[in-house]
Design a protein around this motif. Structure first.
Motif, short mmCIF file in Angstrom:
data_model
loop_
_atom_site.label_atom_id
_atom_site.label_comp_id
_atom_site.label_asym_id
_atom_site.label_seq_id
_atom_site.Cartn_x
_atom_site.Cartn_y
_atom_site.Cartn_z
N LEU A 108 0.82 -1.20 0.00
CA LEU A 108 0.00 0.00 0.00
C LEU A 108 0.86 1.26 0.00
O LEU A 108 0.59 2.21 -0.74
N GLN A 109 1.90 1.28 0.83
CA GLN A 109 2.69 2.50 1.00
C GLN A 109 3.72 2.70 -0.10
O GLN A 109 4.06 3.85 -0.42
N ASN A 110 4.23 1.61 -0.69
CA ASN A 110 5.34 1.74 -1.63
C ASN A 110 5.13 0.99 -2.95
O ASN A 110 6.04 0.99 -3.79
N GLY A 111 4.00 0.34 -3.12
CA GLY A 111 3.74 -0.37 -4.36
C GLY A 111 4.53 -1.64 -4.53
O GLY A 111 4.66 -2.16 -5.65
N CYS A 112 5.07 -2.20 -3.44
CA CYS A 112 5.89 -3.41 -3.52
C CYS A 112 5.00 -4.64 -3.76
O CYS A 112 3.99 -4.81 -3.08
N THR A 113 5.41 -5.48 -4.68
CA THR A 113 4.65 -6.70 -4.97
C THR A 113 5.47 -7.97 -4.79
O THR A 113 4.92 -9.07 -4.78
N GLN A 114 6.78 -7.84 -4.68
CA GLN A 114 7.66 -8.98 -4.36
C GLN A 114 8.47 -8.57 -3.13
O GLN A 114 9.38 -7.74 -3.20
N VAL A 115 8.09 -9.13 -1.99
CA VAL A 115 8.56 -8.62 -0.71
C VAL A 115 9.16 -9.75 0.13
O VAL A 115 8.58 -10.84 0.22
N VAL A 116 10.31 -9.48 0.73
CA VAL A 116 10.78 -10.32 1.83
C VAL A 116 10.43 -9.55 3.11
O VAL A 116 11.02 -8.52 3.42
#
Length: 237
Positions: A108-116
């Protein structure tokens, strides 16, 4: 849906209420203060939202991994409030993985879709899990088994973002070549995750709700038992 969500797995206490299309939220100090502050803050926030325990559809909580005391407190309060809701008829409880909530907050905050997703586990260790957003299904796919190890043990795939609260305490010991963002398992992230998880059948009866431990320690403290009794009293008309 009318939902109450809270997380006490970190040093931040996070509470959110969804009443129809509206969302109300509260954030404050967690840690040792959470067991005393959680129930009064829940009652105040629900009053602001015009929501009562008789009109709740479910209680959502961050089940871990995280602080032992925080996880047990959140689970005890979720159980107590759910048992006492609707005049004692009760409502379901939805336990949500905190690392999944970290990934959702990073999205939501940074648009990350592949996250550790990484949370500080203290004792010179971190909890971690790979989480990938599936846009076609509008849901996260995460590692089934979460990791626990030294910061150096976290090895993100190329191009993935490390999100969580462990960068500050561990610095370059934690994936120095990766991109990092700060994210916590907020109660609003729990609310965003809740509809899909409830639809997938992951809500349970209050008595079946459990924390998710990565380290082993299971005894309730006196404060946690008191929190359970207070939660049951708070939800009973």
């Amino acid at each position: 849906m009318n939902l109450l969500a809270f997380d006490t797995s970190t040093d931040t206490l996070s509470i959110a209420v969804q009443h129809g299309d509206g969302v109300w939220q509260h954030q404050g100090p967690g840690g040792a203060q959470a067991s005393a502050a959680l129930i009064p803050a829940v009652r105040a926030l629900m009053a602001q939202a015009g929501l009562t325990f008789d009109t709740l559809d479910a209680v959502v909580f961050g089940r871990g991994p995280g602080s032992f005391t925080g996880l047990r407190t959140a689970c005890a309060v979720a159980q107590g409030l759910a048992f006492g809701a609707k005049g004692g008829q009760g409502v379901p409880v939805l336990p949500v993985d905190t690392l999944l909530a970290v990934a959702e907050e990073a999205r939501l905050q940074n648009g990350c879709t592949q996250v550790v997703a990484v949370l500080d586990a203290r004792m010179d260790e971190v909890y971690h899990a790979r989480c990938e957003w599936l846009p076609g299904e509008a849901r996260w796919q995460a590692d089934e088994d979460f990791g626990l190890g030294a910061p150096e043990s976290v090895q993100p795939p190329t191009g993935w973002t490390v999100a969580g609260n462990a960068r500050a305490p561990y610095g370059d010991r934690l994936a120095p070549a990766a991109s990092h963002v700060t994210a916590l398992p907020t109660a609003t992230a729990l609310l965003r995750l809740a509809p899909a998880l409830i639809a997938a059948g992951q809500a349970v009866a209050a008595g079946d709700a459990l924390p998710r431990y990565i380290r082993d320690k299971v005894a309730q403290t006196t404060a946690e038992r008191a929190a359970l009794r207070a939660a049951q009293a708070a939800a009973t008309p």
